[in-house]
Enzyme design. Structure first.
Site, short mmCIF file in Angstrom:
data_model
loop_
_atom_site.label_atom_id
_atom_site.label_comp_id
_atom_site.label_asym_id
_atom_site.label_seq_id
_atom_site.Cartn_x
_atom_site.Cartn_y
_atom_site.Cartn_z
CG ASP A 12 -5.47 -2.64 -4.93
OD1 ASP A 12 -6.25 -1.71 -4.67
OD2 ASP A 12 -4.37 -2.79 -4.35
CB SER A 36 -0.97 -0.05 1.19
OG SER A 36 -1.99 0.91 1.06
CG HIS A 88 -5.62 -1.98 -1.04
ND1 HIS A 88 -4.46 -1.79 -1.77
CD2 HIS A 88 -5.42 -1.30 0.13
CE1 HIS A 88 -3.61 -1.04 -1.09
NE2 HIS A 88 -4.17 -0.75 0.07
#
Length: 336
Positions: free
Chosen positions: A283, A129, A312
């Site tokens: 994602d 991330s 995600h």
């Protein structure tokens, strides 16, 4: 008791030009630095993540094995452990805390790695991330130092759609009447819960919800999942800290510095480290198409999506098949 160390940075000038006084970088290490100082892995944290949230990928027999490697987890500025709105004295506290860039984070991590530990070579930088954005930044900022990068679930530049989602999360939080322009006297819990509801729609894929995969996490109904998990997930964080990290993410761009003057493709082309780029196939924050673009403009990149319905959050360590995929491919990557 505190399970991490604090590296004192003193008064630092940020990329914005603002000064952050008495800045500190919180970090934790795992394993032992060898005599050659060449067994180093740097593993930055992510939005709303602490070093403990990265530990699922560390362990004996895993790719990030502390019996083989010296693993450094630096906490993002703004996460409540490193310098943040919640722990910085006035007049830089709360909403007065300055904007922190991805570049700022990595520059200060570099200072920790080189000045605290005397390290000149890094075997791997890895992150998920916003940790992945930092991973790309390491490759672009210090190409001669980093041998490998493995960003997963994050891109080298935050694209417009992701910015809109992050702004929506901020707006949901700030709609709370307790917000008081960031100078609240109590945490805006209604806003924090609303932020969780916004994140819930983007953290996982459509298939995750359609197939009720949250039941694997122990929640029988969608309502139970939203109320018992997502309405609570951000309540342990300070609201200004969360916004500070989101602002860092919104401005994420490895070329947004004097080294590359905004030339994104040039910055990607200068990442000479071997790269393993692993987006989640579903994602919604950082879609694989964006990572494919990143990889195509890097000289030594391998693009390998994580085929998962966890969106995600395929990279957060919650779903064992995804975790095993990441670990096994990192193991092979470290042998190259």
């Amino acid at each position: 008791m505190r399970d991490y160390e604090l590296y004192e940075l003193g008064d630092i000038q940020l990329q914005s030009g603002n000064i952050l006084p008495n800045a500190v970088l919180a970090y934790k290490t795992y394993g032992t630095l060898n005599a050659e100082k060449n067994n180093v892995i740097v593993y930055p944290t992510w939005f709303a993540g602490l070093h403990t949230d990265n530990e699922w990928l560390i362990g004996t027999g895993k790719a990030l094995d502390p019996e083989k490697y010296f693993i450094i987890i630096p906490n993002m500025l703004g996460n409540g452990l490193s310098s943040s709105p919640s722990n910085t004295p006035a007049p830089y506290d709360q909403a007065n805390f300055p904007l922190i860039s991805i570049y700022d984070n990595v520059r200060l991590q570099h200072q920790l790695v080189t000045q605290k530990f005397g390290i000149s070579k890094i075997a791997l930088v890895v992150g998920w991330s916003l940790g992945a954005v930092q991973t790309f930044q390491w490759g672009a900022s210090y190409p001669g130092m980093v041998e490998r990068i493995a960003p997963f679930g994050g891109t080298a530049m935050t694209r417009p759609h992701a910015k809109v989602v992050f702004e929506g999360m901020i707006a949901a939080l700030q709609a709370d009447s307790s917000w008081k322009n960031g100078f609240y006297t109590k945490q805006p819990k209604v806003g924090l819960a609303a932020m969780g509801r916004v994140y819930a729609a983007w953290g996982f894929s459509q298939a995750y919800y359609l197939e009720q995969l949250y039941q694997q996490e122990g929640y029988e109904t969608l309502e139970e999942y939203l109320v018992d998990y997502w309405d609570q997930v951000f309540l342990s964080f300070d609201a200004n800290d969360l916004i500070s990290m989101l602002r860092t993410g919104i401005t994420g761009n490895i070329s947004a510095n004097s080294m590359y003057d905004g030339d994104f493709e040039l910055a990607l082309s200068k990442i000479t480290a071997r790269a393993l780029v692993m987006p989640g196939s579903t994602d919604l924050f950082f879609p694989p198409e964006d990572n494919n673009y990143d990889a195509l403009h890097m000289p030594n990149a391998h693009f390998l999506p994580i085929e998962s319905k966890w969106g995600h959050c395929a990279g957060i360590g919650q779903h064992e098949p995804d975790s095993e995929f990441i670990d096994q491919n990192l193991k092979m990557f470290l042998l190259e």
